[in-house]
Write an enzyme that holds these catalytic residues in place. Structure first.
Site, PDB file in Angstrom:
ATOM      1  N   ASP A  60       6.581   7.780  -3.366  1.00 36.07           N
ATOM      2  CA  ASP A  60       5.830   7.836  -2.111  1.00 36.07           C
ATOM      3  C   ASP A  60       6.816   8.312  -1.056  1.00 36.07           C
ATOM      4  OD1 ASP A  60       4.616   7.370   0.350  1.00 36.07           O
ATOM      5  OD2 ASP A  60       3.500   5.630  -0.380  1.00 36.07           O
TER       6      ASP A  60
ATOM      7  N   ARG B 275     -16.442  21.419  -4.906  1.00 37.40           N
ATOM      8  CA  ARG B 275     -15.524  20.322  -5.218  1.00 37.40           C
ATOM      9  C   ARG B 275     -14.130  20.811  -5.568  1.00 37.40           C
ATOM     10  NH1 ARG B 275     -17.243  18.316  -9.653  1.00 37.40           N
ATOM     11  NH2 ARG B 275     -19.396  17.861  -9.059  1.00 37.40           N
TER      12      ARG B 275
ATOM     13  N   TYR C 295       4.482   0.253  -0.345  1.00 30.57           N
ATOM     14  CA  TYR C 295       3.364   0.097   0.592  1.00 30.57           C
ATOM     15  C   TYR C 295       2.372  -0.915  -0.001  1.00 30.57           C
ATOM     16  CZ  TYR C 295      -0.586   1.917   3.404  1.00 30.57           C
ATOM     17  OH  TYR C 295      -1.645   2.078   4.241  1.00 30.57           O
TER      18      TYR C 295
ATOM     19  N   LYS D  53      -0.331  10.431   8.215  1.00 32.05           N
ATOM     20  CA  LYS D  53       0.767  10.054   9.107  1.00 32.05           C
ATOM     21  C   LYS D  53       1.353  11.287   9.792  1.00 32.05           C
ATOM     22  CE  LYS D  53      -0.156   5.974   7.527  1.00 32.05           C
ATOM     23  NZ  LYS D  53       0.438   5.386   6.346  1.00 32.05           N
TER      24      LYS D  53
HETATM   25  C1  LIG Z   1      -0.132   4.750   5.338  1.00 33.17           C
HETATM   26  C2  LIG Z   1       0.609   4.893   4.084  1.00 33.17           C
HETATM   27  C3  LIG Z   1      -0.037   5.296   2.921  1.00 33.17           C
HETATM   28  C4  LIG Z   1      -1.540   5.464   2.832  1.00 33.17           C
HETATM   29  O1  LIG Z   1      -2.090   6.400   3.651  1.00 33.17           O
HETATM   30  P1  LIG Z   1      -3.633   6.313   4.107  1.00 33.17           P
HETATM   31  O2  LIG Z   1      -3.954   7.700   4.450  1.00 33.17           O
HETATM   32  O3  LIG Z   1      -3.656   5.355   5.249  1.00 33.17           O
HETATM   33  O4  LIG Z   1      -4.425   5.802   2.936  1.00 33.17           O
HETATM   34  C5  LIG Z   1       0.717   5.463   1.781  1.00 33.17           C
HETATM   35  N1  LIG Z   1       2.048   5.248   1.784  1.00 33.17           N
HETATM   36  C6  LIG Z   1       2.702   4.861   2.877  1.00 33.17           C
HETATM   37  C7  LIG Z   1       4.169   4.649   2.812  1.00 33.17           C
HETATM   38  C8  LIG Z   1       2.019   4.664   4.067  1.00 33.17           C
HETATM   39  O5  LIG Z   1       2.664   4.231   5.146  1.00 33.17           O
END
Ligand SMILES: *Cc1c(COP(=O)(O)O)cnc(C)c1O
Length: 406
Positions: free
Chosen positions: A195, A69, A123, A220
């Site tokens: 973020d 873990r 988001y 992403k």
């Molecule tokens: C897609 C996204 C997330 C979350 O990512 P996941 O891997 O899909 O949970 C967080 N912040 C932003 C700005 C995003 O576009």
């Protein structure tokens, strides 16, 4: 190369060399190495003897084999590379998705009775976390308009534990004044999280602005190939200690196979983002001249909302932006999106392939306007594009034929 010298390297170099430590790419006691850290699949980690086992929990340090873990060299290499990319960072925790990283970062900071400020253009799942899980845990989430600094200053003055920022904002892509918002929060003794999925650490040096930590949906850009879910939170030493404790208590871990995929994606991150940004800017320019388009929400586009702040604070962009249609007829927007041949329809973004998605952000806002200032308020039908690695001319030709269907 010394750590100080490595820190001075440019992001394009860091994504190539990050995490490739000798001890993760070679065999102890032997010469020669492989390029990539191996995939270490492991739940049990074995100890030399009982004395070493007794020592194990006491060390509890990064980079020591302990139990699955806590990860093994494959996950450590990815975390190490992400930390190296973020000037001022002490460490990185990995999570099974971007949303898990947001949850992990927030849960490491807020406690019952605390007040959390979240940017109104965050988001959608970040907003839902504030209104759902965190509310249930006794944390009050207040949304603020990131472009209204006076109202924000007044809110911060009411005593807040943490501020959660996102720039550019999801769906609407406004750019807030990150250094100003951060300075106000720090003065009030609040933690600041960002973020930073849109530009990633290669396009914005967030910790250097005083931000305590960044969250990045590796799903992403870092994954980059639409085949991976993962998230990361990177922070100063003070924040990282909390991130790590919370992630361990919540049992967060990513698989070594996924970590290896993320590392593979990371190696080409800089070149993909440059190509995507170039194509996105050309497409945004072209769209801004079209009679069917009421506004283009792309901070890389001169004259678009947020462009000046983006140019001041960011060193990179990406292929993700929105535009607003002149028509108010949703059926026309449906015809347009369905006519696209080279764009997939789907969530997520940052892959090598282009995507299109209808955007109606009004339902995801509490205190700011949709469409953003500068766009005719009558026009609300948005489309978000994630520009991939296809030829920009081919994408423009596809958009051209589809706009004809409106
Ligand atoms: C897609 C996204 C997330 C979350 O990512 P996941 O891997 O899909 O949970 C967080 N912040 C932003 C700005 C995003 O576009």
């Amino acid at each position: 190369m010394s750590k100080a010298d490595r820190d001075k390297l440019n992001p394009a170099t860091k994504v190539v060399i990050g995490g490739r430590r000798d001890e993760w790419t070679g065999i102890p006691g032997q010469t020669g190495r492989v390029v990539n850290p191996a995939v270490w699949r492991a739940s049990t980690h074995l100890y030399e003897d009982s004395a070493a086992l007794a020592q194990g929990p006491r060390t509890n340090e990064d980079g020591h084999l302990f139990y699955g873990r806590r990860g093994a060299p494959t996950q450590w290499a990815l975390a190490d590379a992400l930390t190296m990319l973020e000037p001022g960072a002490f460490g990185t925790m990995l999570y099974p998705s971007g949303v898990a990283a947001i949850a992990g970062a927030l849960m490491s900071l807020v406690r019952p009775g605390d007040r959390l400020l979240v940017t109104d253009n965050a988001y959608d799942p970040t907003r839902n976390m504030g209104m759902g899980l965190l509310k249930d845990l006794g944390v009050e989430t207040v949304f603020f308009d990131p472009l209204n600094i006076d109202a924000y200053r007044a809110l911060v003055g009411t005593g807040v534990r943490a501020v959660f920022l996102e720039a550019p904002g999801s769906l609407s892509f406004e750019v807030c004044d990150l250094p100003a918002l951060t300075a106000i929060a720090k003065e009030a003794g609040a933690w600041v999280l960002l973020d930073n999925t849109w530009s990633g650490p290669t396009g914005l040096t967030a910790l250097a602005m005083g931000i305590d930590g960044t969250v990045n949906a590796l799903t992403k850009h870092v994954g980059g190939h639409s085949d991976l879910m993962m998230g990361a939170a990177t922070g100063t030493e003070r924040l990282y200690r909390r991130l790590r404790r919370t992630a361990q208590q919540l049992g967060q871990v990513v698989s070594p196979d996924d970590a290896a995929l993320a590392l593979r994606g990371l190696r080409t991150l800089d070149v993909r983002l440059k190509r995507e940004s170039e194509s996105a800017l050309a497409i945004a320019r072209w769209l801004s001249q079209r009679p069917e388009v009421a506004g283009v929400l792309c901070p890389m586009l001169p004259g678009a909302p947020g462009h000046e702040l983006w140019r001041r604070d960011f060193t990179g962009g990406c292929g993700l932006f929105s535009f607003i249609l002149e028509t108010t007829d949703n059926a026309a927007r449906v015809r347009f999106i369905d006519a696209l041949e080279l764009f997939g329809i789907g969530y997520s973004w940052g892959g090598y392939e282009s995507l299109a998605l209808p955007v109606d952000a009004a339902k995801d806002r509490s205190v700011s306007a949709w469409p953003p200032a500068g766009v005719d308020p009558e026009c609300t039908l948005g489309v978000r594009l994630s520009i991939g690695l296809e030829d920009a001319g081919d994408l423009i030709a596809d958009l051209d034929q589809a706009l004809g269907r409106i």
